[in-house]
Design a protein around this motif. Sequence first.
Motif, mmCIF file in Angstrom:
data_model
loop_
_atom_site.group_PDB
_atom_site.id
_atom_site.type_symbol
_atom_site.label_atom_id
_atom_site.label_comp_id
_atom_site.label_asym_id
_atom_site.label_seq_id
_atom_site.Cartn_x
_atom_site.Cartn_y
_atom_site.Cartn_z
ATOM 1 N N VAL A 41 17.653 29.562 6.288
ATOM 2 C CA VAL A 41 16.573 29.150 7.200
ATOM 3 C C VAL A 41 15.218 29.478 6.570
ATOM 4 O O VAL A 41 14.287 28.667 6.613
ATOM 5 N N GLY A 42 15.102 30.644 5.972
ATOM 6 C CA GLY A 42 13.864 31.013 5.292
ATOM 7 C C GLY A 42 13.552 30.094 4.121
ATOM 8 O O GLY A 42 12.395 29.723 3.896
ATOM 9 N N LEU A 43 14.590 29.701 3.375
ATOM 10 C CA LEU A 43 14.372 28.773 2.266
ATOM 11 C C LEU A 43 13.928 27.405 2.767
ATOM 12 O O LEU A 43 13.100 26.744 2.135
ATOM 13 N N ALA A 44 14.458 26.960 3.907
ATOM 14 C CA ALA A 44 14.049 25.668 4.468
ATOM 15 C C ALA A 44 12.587 25.712 4.906
ATOM 16 O O ALA A 44 11.821 24.767 4.657
ATOM 17 N N VAL A 45 12.178 26.793 5.530
ATOM 18 C CA VAL A 45 10.777 26.935 5.959
ATOM 19 C C VAL A 45 9.867 27.017 4.739
ATOM 20 O O VAL A 45 8.789 26.406 4.708
#
Length: 153
Positions: A41-45
């Motif tokens: 999720v952090g990589l997507a953001v």
Amino acid sequence: MSSRQRPRASSESPRTNAPPRSPEPSGLAAPPRPARIPLYVGLAVLGAAVGSAGALVQAALFPGGLLLALAASAGLFYGGRVLTGTQLGALVPAVGWFISVVLLLGGRPEGDFVFGQEIGLALFMLGGMAAAVMCATMSRLPYPAIGTGRPGM
């Protein structure tokens, strides 16, 4: 048979009645580990943020800004791949990047666009997608030979 020779394996060896196990799924078919979900999720953001910043930079400073935006995108995709050690680590930030860039393509009802030139937009989109594909489809990451106990390393 002498005492020093080992008996050969034969078809008369004892069999177990255990059913054969199916192989574990690997690659993109394997379910993600629950501990990695916040990382993805952090990589997507982060991918969405790099895509938005890249759209602004490449439009403002055309030749150098485009190269800087593509380098940042490729660095994020490769960094996600190395950080997670999976193909999904490169694809997740690429999806966030792609979604943010496509949303910025829409423009406003007044006709304003974030992207300045058509050639810059095409190069940014194609270059970013090419970097994502290259990072996602590269072979396994090499592991360092330090500390393996192998001679000569």
